[in-house]
Structures are given as structure tokens and as C-alpha cells.
Design an enzyme around this catalytic site. Structure first.
Site, PDB file in Angstrom:
ATOM      1  N   GLY A   1     128.944 -66.279 -35.173  1.00 45.73           N
ATOM      2  CA  GLY A   1     127.564 -66.782 -35.159  1.00 45.73           C
ATOM      3  C   GLY A   1     126.819 -66.537 -36.458  1.00 45.73           C
TER       4      GLY A   1
ATOM      5  N   GLY B   1     131.894 -70.057 -40.048  1.00 44.91           N
ATOM      6  CA  GLY B   1     133.001 -70.859 -39.513  1.00 44.91           C
ATOM      7  C   GLY B   1     133.976 -70.066 -38.667  1.00 44.91           C
TER       8      GLY B   1
ATOM      9  N   ASP C   1     134.390 -77.514 -41.263  1.00 41.51           N
ATOM     10  CA  ASP C   1     134.850 -76.133 -41.053  1.00 41.51           C
ATOM     11  C   ASP C   1     136.358 -76.056 -40.777  1.00 41.51           C
ATOM     12  OD1 ASP C   1     132.175 -75.589 -41.332  1.00 41.51           O
ATOM     13  OD2 ASP C   1     132.031 -74.267 -39.597  1.00 41.51           O
TER      14      ASP C   1
HETATM   15  O1  PMV Z   1     125.683 -73.508 -39.735  1.00 47.41           O
HETATM   16  P1  PMV Z   1     126.797 -73.924 -40.619  1.00 47.41           P
HETATM   17  O2  PMV Z   1     127.270 -72.938 -41.587  1.00 47.41           O
HETATM   18  O3  PMV Z   1     127.921 -74.604 -39.887  1.00 47.41           O
HETATM   19  O4  PMV Z   1     126.197 -75.046 -41.604  1.00 47.41           O
HETATM   20  C1  PMV Z   1     125.514 -76.140 -41.166  1.00 47.41           C
HETATM   21  C2  PMV Z   1     125.414 -77.093 -42.298  1.00 47.41           C
HETATM   22  C3  PMV Z   1     124.347 -78.145 -42.105  1.00 47.41           C
HETATM   23  O5  PMV Z   1     124.394 -78.980 -43.262  1.00 47.41           O
HETATM   24  C4  PMV Z   1     122.967 -77.530 -42.022  1.00 47.41           C
HETATM   25  C5  PMV Z   1     124.563 -78.980 -40.860  1.00 47.41           C
HETATM   26  C6  PMV Z   1     125.759 -79.914 -40.901  1.00 47.41           C
HETATM   27  O6  PMV Z   1     126.146 -80.385 -39.803  1.00 47.41           O
HETATM   28  O7  PMV Z   1     126.292 -80.204 -41.970  1.00 47.41           O
END
Ligand code: PMV
Length: 333
Positions: free
Chosen positions: A111, A115, A160
Site C-alpha cells: 500500500g 507495486g 506495474d
Molecule cells: O499509486 P501508484 O504508484 O500505482 O501510481 C499511480 C500513478 C497515477 O498516474 C497517479 C495513476 C495511473 O493510473 O497511472
């Protein structure tokens, strides 16, 4: 037979949020790993042992003569649904079902926007597919990892699981990925200890965008150009020092633009400024913001920056870029 596989965490180096508006982003695998050991069992069930997964932690409170323990088991349970879907997909792929026991240990906080879910899905797919004798290449594993995310969370760009499976640097735009040559960045990741909701933060930016597009759009355009510039720097034949300096400057600008979008918090900015004052060439939020993590580029200054992050109230993780994605660590016959 027993298979041990590992998969890395990721950070978004540049371009979070603007990527939602079709601009490019660059992500990288980092050397914090989730390990999954898989073996067949006799009872025909899927058994998941989460031995040591880093959930946000334990809170203890005291009142008079009572001690209260709180922990976020919800987050741990969420991790397990990724593992379960990953095992199911591999069994579908193999066309057979058998009892499988997997046990997980992880260095990636859950969290925190690093990733952890994708890493556990990819490591599970890697270990279990090998157990079933399937020969999947990394892009097939990344695709299955993306499928797991879609099944568990409903929507996902796939960035991710792709970074986690393939490793290194990944340039991403509108659903297509390109591996970039890896620059060995000496970085420190700082975890605020709290997590922001990606969904809510994306919605917040969207609201601002809809209310005042004439102000937000140029910010998003700058972010897109900044990512193109970072890609150029990564691909250029400069000396390492020059690359670090330029990337550091771009990180600082990217942080400022993210702050302008409203996704920073006091604790994130505290960690960013503490890192810069301790000698980092650049520091920024990584991921959605609202909590979660920042990272700093700190050649020759990693331990100073880690200390500064700690003093500023964060949890430092000194790490490096991981060229390798999914890794089969051990196969015992
Ligand atoms: O919360 P994370 O690390 O998975 O990053 C989200 C990245 C955003 O650009 C804010 C949202 C997205 O879906 O790309």
C-alpha cells in the site's frame, strides 16, 4: 518439486498523473523484492502462507491498564487475492488443477505505491508456471500479471506488472511500452508510512482539470515534455555525473508540478526537502501522492539522505535500480 521466484517493486521516475491524460511516463524496477516459493501439496487445495509481508505496520495504544494492538489485515488480505488469481490463471494456462502451496516473503511495503501487488502476482506466476512446467517468457508473464490486476482491481494500465516482470526502465504511453537503457541511479526511497488512495487523487486532479482546464492543461503539458526530456537524457551519451544532474533537476521540477496539481502532502514535501538539504540532486513524489513514497537521487550521499528522511519522520529504503525483473531463484527437484 519446489520453485522459488522473486519479482521487484517499481517506482514511477517521471510522469505520474499526467500519464492518465495520455502523456508518457517512465517507471523503473527497484531492488526490493517479493519472494514466492511454490510446491505441489497432497490435499488438492490452494494454500497461501504469507510469512513476512510488509503491511503498514502495527499501532499500539495504551490507556490506563490496557494495551490495544491494531494492524491492517485488510491490506494483507488484498495481497492474497492477487496470489489466488495468479495461481488460478496459471492453472488455466496449464490446463490442469492440482493442490499448490505458496509461501510469500516480501521486502516491499504494502500500500505504499511501490507495486507490491504486481510484484506478488508476477513472482507467483513465475514460480507456479515453472512448477507446472510451462515455459512462459517475461512478456507473457507481464500479460498474465496485468490480467490478475484487472480481475482483482477492475482497472489497470499494466505498467506495474510489466516493470516487475521485465525489470529496468520502461517508457510507457497510451498502453504501449518500450524498454530504455538502464541508468544505475543511486536512490533512496522514503515512505511516509501512510498511503493515499490512487483513485481519489486521480479524481481530485480530474476535478481541478475540469474546473480550470486553462491552468491545469499547461501543467500536464509541461509534465509530458519533462518526461520526453528525461527520456532524451537517459538515451544520451553523457557522462554519468551530467546525467544525474539533469535528471535531478527534472525530478525537482516534476515534484513542483505534482505539488501544483495538489497531490503532495506535508510529510511528502518534508521528506523531499530534507533529502535535498542532505545533498540529493533531486527528489520527488513517486506514484499517486497523498502519502505513500517519494524518492531521491543521491549519488555518494545515500546514507546522509536516508538519515535525513528518518529524522524528517519517514522510513528510508536505500536501494538501486533492478535491471532484472522476474527471477527464478531456485528449483529443487
Ligand atoms: O499509486 P501508484 O504508484 O500505482 O501510481 C499511480 C500513478 C497515477 O498516474 C497517479 C495513476 C495511473 O493510473 O497511472
Amino acid at each position: 518439486m519446489r520453485v522459488l521466484a522473486s519479482a521487484p517493486a517499481k517506482i514511477i521516475l517521471f510522469g505520474e498523473h499526467s500519464v492518465v491524460y495520455g502523456k508518457p511516463a517512465i517507471a523503473a524496477a527497484i531492488d526490493l523484492r517479493t519472494y514466492v516459493k511454490a510446491e505441489f501439496n497432497e490435499n488438492g487445495r490452494i494454500r497461501i502462507e504469507a510469512k513476512d509481508i510488509r503491511t503498514p505496520g502495527l499501532t499500539v495504544s495504551f490507556s490506563e491498564d490496557q494495551i490495544y494492538f491494531e494492524t491492517d489485515y485488510g491490506k494483507a488480505a488484498e495481497v492474497l487475492s492477487y496470489v489466488r488469481e495468479a495461481i488460478n490463471l496459471v492453472m488455466e494456462e496449464a490446463g490442469q488443477r492440482k493442490g499448490v502451496t505458496v509461501s510469500i516473503t516480501s521486502q516491499i511495503p504494502v500500500g505504499a505505491g511501490l507495486g507490491s501487488s504486481a510484484a506478488v502476482a508476477v513472482a507467483t506466476i513465475g514460480a507456479v508456471s515453472r512448477l507446472f512446467g510451462l515455459e512462459l517468457d517475461k512478456s507473457e508473464i507481464a500479460k498474465l500479471g496485468h490480467k490478475v490486476e484487472l480481475l482483482v482491481q477492475g482497472a489497470s494500465s499494466g505498467i506495474d506488472p510489466t516493470v516487475s516482470a521485465v525489470g529496468g526502465f520502461l517508457y510507457y504511453q497510451k498502453g504501449s511500452f518500450e524498454s530504455l537503457p538502464v541508468v544505475e541511479l543511486p536512490i533512496v526511497v522514503g515512505y511516509t508510512g501512510s498511503s493515499g488512495s490512487t483513485k481519489e487523487l486521480v479524481a481530485k486532479v480530474r476535478k481541478n482539470y475540469e474546473e480550470m482546464p486553462e491552468i491545469i492543461e499547461p501543467i500536464l503539458n509541461s509534465m509530458g515534455k519533462l518526461v520526453e526530456k528525461a527520456r532524451e537524457v537517459i538515451l544520451a551519451e553523457y557522462d554519468k555525473e551530467i546525467k544525474f544532474k539533469l535528471l535531478g533537476t527534472l525530478m525537482n521540477i516534476n515534484h513542483g508540478l505534482l505539488d501544483a496539481l495538489g497531490v503532495s502532502t506535508k510529510s511528502l514535501s518534508d521528506l523531499v526537502y530534507a533529502s535535498r538539504e542532505a545533498g540529493a540532486l533531486g527528489a520527488k513524489i513517486t506514484g499517486a501522492g497523498g502519502g505513500g513514497c517519494m524518492y531521491a537521487l543521491a549519488p555518494g550521499k545515500q546514507s546522509e539522505v536516508a538519515t535525513a528522511i528518518k529524522i524528517a519522520g519517514g522510513m528510508p529504503m536505500v536501494t538501486k535500480i533492478s535491471k532484472e525483473g522476474l527471477r527464478i531463484e531456485e528449483v529443487e527437484k
